[in-house]
Design a protein around this motif. Sequence first.
Motif, PDB file in Angstrom:
ATOM      1  N   UNK A   1       0.836  -1.218   0.000  1.00 24.48           N
ATOM      2  CA  UNK A   1       0.000   0.000   0.000  1.00 24.48           C
ATOM      3  C   UNK A   1       0.868   1.265   0.000  1.00 24.48           C
ATOM      4  N   UNK A   2       2.161   1.124   0.279  1.00 23.25           N
ATOM      5  CA  UNK A   2       3.078   2.288   0.182  1.00 23.25           C
ATOM      6  C   UNK A   2       3.328   2.664  -1.274  1.00 23.25           C
ATOM      7  N   UNK A   3       3.032   1.745  -2.201  1.00 20.53           N
ATOM      8  CA  UNK A   3       3.303   2.021  -3.622  1.00 20.53           C
ATOM      9  C   UNK A   3       2.015   2.314  -4.401  1.00 20.53           C
ATOM     10  N   UNK A   4       0.909   2.506  -3.650  1.00 20.67           N
ATOM     11  CA  UNK A   4      -0.361   2.874  -4.289  1.00 20.67           C
ATOM     12  C   UNK A   4      -0.666   4.320  -3.892  1.00 20.67           C
ATOM     13  N   UNK A   5      -0.850   5.190  -4.889  1.00 22.84           N
ATOM     14  CA  UNK A   5      -1.095   6.609  -4.628  1.00 22.84           C
ATOM     15  C   UNK A   5      -2.488   6.978  -5.131  1.00 22.84           C
ATOM     16  N   UNK A   6      -3.275   7.615  -4.260  1.00 19.68           N
ATOM     17  CA  UNK A   6      -4.653   7.941  -4.637  1.00 19.68           C
ATOM     18  C   UNK A   6      -4.867   9.447  -4.534  1.00 19.68           C
ATOM     19  N   UNK A   7      -5.610   9.989  -5.504  1.00 18.66           N
ATOM     20  CA  UNK A   7      -5.971  11.402  -5.435  1.00 18.66           C
ATOM     21  C   UNK A   7      -7.374  11.474  -4.863  1.00 18.66           C
ATOM     22  N   UNK A   8      -7.521  12.243  -3.791  1.00 12.73           N
ATOM     23  CA  UNK A   8      -8.789  12.262  -3.053  1.00 12.73           C
ATOM     24  C   UNK A   8      -9.497  13.600  -3.227  1.00 12.73           C
ATOM     25  N   UNK A   9     -10.778  13.607  -2.920  1.00 12.23           N
ATOM     26  CA  UNK A   9     -11.557  14.855  -2.962  1.00 12.23           C
ATOM     27  C   UNK A   9     -12.310  15.004  -1.662  1.00 12.23           C
ATOM     28  N   UNK A  10     -12.313  16.166  -1.110  1.00 16.20           N
ATOM     29  CA  UNK A  10     -13.170  16.492   0.024  1.00 16.20           C
ATOM     30  C   UNK A  10     -13.719  17.887  -0.234  1.00 16.20           C
TER      31      UNK A  10
ATOM     32  N   UNK B   1      -2.578  16.866   0.701  1.00 15.89           N
ATOM     33  CA  UNK B   1      -2.956  16.094  -0.480  1.00 15.89           C
ATOM     34  C   UNK B   1      -2.982  16.993  -1.678  1.00 15.89           C
ATOM     35  N   UNK B   2      -3.793  16.699  -2.705  1.00 12.69           N
ATOM     36  CA  UNK B   2      -4.857  15.687  -2.677  1.00 12.69           C
ATOM     37  C   UNK B   2      -4.349  14.257  -2.883  1.00 12.69           C
ATOM     38  N   UNK B   3      -3.029  14.086  -3.156  1.00 10.68           N
ATOM     39  CA  UNK B   3      -2.523  12.748  -3.458  1.00 10.68           C
ATOM     40  C   UNK B   3      -1.890  12.167  -2.199  1.00 10.68           C
ATOM     41  N   UNK B   4      -2.345  10.983  -1.840  1.00 12.24           N
ATOM     42  CA  UNK B   4      -1.820  10.333  -0.642  1.00 12.24           C
ATOM     43  C   UNK B   4      -1.352   8.925  -0.960  1.00 12.24           C
ATOM     44  N   UNK B   5      -0.374   8.483  -0.186  1.00 14.52           N
ATOM     45  CA  UNK B   5       0.011   7.082  -0.197  1.00 14.52           C
ATOM     46  C   UNK B   5      -1.139   6.333   0.472  1.00 14.52           C
ATOM     47  N   UNK B   6      -1.605   5.264  -0.131  1.00  6.68           N
ATOM     48  CA  UNK B   6      -2.723   4.523   0.451  1.00  6.68           C
ATOM     49  C   UNK B   6      -2.439   4.161   1.910  1.00  6.68           C
ATOM     50  N   UNK B   7      -1.194   3.755   2.195  1.00  2.00           N
ATOM     51  CA  UNK B   7      -0.869   3.323   3.558  1.00  2.00           C
ATOM     52  C   UNK B   7      -1.063   4.452   4.580  1.00  2.00           C
TER      53      UNK B   7
ATOM     54  N   UNK C   1      -8.614   6.079   7.312  1.00  4.05           N
ATOM     55  CA  UNK C   1      -9.488   7.250   7.500  1.00  4.05           C
ATOM     56  C   UNK C   1     -10.483   7.426   6.367  1.00  4.05           C
ATOM     57  N   UNK C   2     -10.475   6.515   5.398  1.00  2.00           N
ATOM     58  CA  UNK C   2     -11.202   6.730   4.162  1.00  2.00           C
ATOM     59  C   UNK C   2     -12.694   7.028   4.383  1.00  2.00           C
ATOM     60  N   UNK C   3     -13.282   6.391   5.426  1.00  2.00           N
ATOM     61  CA  UNK C   3     -14.726   6.561   5.634  1.00  2.00           C
ATOM     62  C   UNK C   3     -15.073   7.764   6.507  1.00  2.00           C
ATOM     63  N   UNK C   4     -14.069   8.500   6.995  1.00  2.00           N
ATOM     64  CA  UNK C   4     -14.363   9.618   7.904  1.00  2.00           C
ATOM     65  C   UNK C   4     -14.648  10.871   7.069  1.00  2.00           C
ATOM     66  N   UNK C   5     -15.808  11.503   7.267  1.00  2.00           N
ATOM     67  CA  UNK C   5     -16.154  12.713   6.501  1.00  2.00           C
ATOM     68  C   UNK C   5     -15.670  13.948   7.247  1.00  2.00           C
TER      69      UNK C   5
END
Length: 286
Positions: free
Chosen positions: A237-246, A269-275, A280-284
């Motif tokens: 998960x250290x090698x997976x990068x996700x761009x998030x929106x809030x 962010x908006x880009x985070x290492x998945x790890x 926290x993904x479900x926390x609004x």
Amino acid sequence: MTYDAMLPFETTIRWIKKETRDTFSCALKITSRDIAKSYTFQPGQFNMLSLPGIGEAPISISSAPKDREILHTIRIAGDVTTHLSKLNVGDGIGMRGPFGNHWPLDEVEDRDLMIIAGGLGIAPLRSVIRHIVLESSRGAFSTCPSLPGKKILLYGAKTPKDIIFRDEFPRYKDIFQVYLTVDKADPEEYWKGEVGLIPVLFKKFSLDPLRSVVFMCGPEVMMTSLARDLTAKGVPSEKIFVSTERNMNCGTGFCGHCLLGPKFVCKDGPIFRLSDIEMFWDVREI
Ligand SMILES: Cc1cc2nc3c(=O)[nH]c(=O)nc-3n(C[C@H](O)[C@H](O)[C@H](O)COP(=O)(O)OP(=O)(O)OC[C@H]3O[C@@H](n4cnc5c(N)ncnc54)[C@H](O)[C@@H]3O)c2cc1C
Ligand code: FES
């Protein structure tokens, strides 16, 4: 005028392209020459676009740093984006930025790069795709071994009509292995790509988990499902990068609207290492 990323400056619309029924791209030129000279960005960053009396919205930059204009690809969602969609070539738009971090190309080195985009998630990824394509065509990545590994692009949309930048994908095929999929193929339209959700298409891939780096952006439900599949295949998960929106308000780390656990999407962010964010993904927002 001096450039300050925190203060709005004026841009002018150079051209507009309708991408899909609810999404358009808008190429902007910074009006002040001095500001244009100082303004630089990296693929993955975003600008705050504003209209006086209407408001401001964070929008990713979808062009590459070496492109002539700054491109934004916008889906009509609410007040700001609706008003932006009604503007014409030559009209002005306020801009602050760029904000946020960028896609970490330095993490790729000689590994394979897999880019996964769902729907409008292609917008911030197009910037890095175009950057790689432009650099490769200049020979930079073939002469220096910065990105010698395989490059795979997976993009999914609801139907063929919802594919953003549809005419561009054939041009990326020299550099990327490109796979397009749609949730549902329209019987009236000729479609020779895949049909099925991206996680279903992804299951057909064999990848070398310890040689792969993944950049991903799309609906959170797609990213959480793919994150599970990728880690199940052994991609760390250290090698997976996700761009998030809030939802954002200040864009500068003060208001807390954009919190993702303890992280500010606008600043960290908006880009985070998945790890760093998977717990926290479900926390609004607070
Ligand atoms: C880093 C980043 C990059 C982005 N990049 C792009 C991009 O490239 N292209 C693009 O089209 N969009 C992008 N967005 C999304 C865009 O900023 C939002 O859709 C923005 O809200 C649009 O502004 P608006 O005034 O048009 O819509 P809004 O009036 O803000 O409404 C948009 C939708 O969000 C809901 N909403 C708004 N505020 C809240 C809130 N506080 N709580 C719950 N729901 C709320 C509304 O009900 C509505 O459904 C990005 C967002 C972020 C954070
Ligand atoms: S938008 Fe206010 S803290 Fe991020």
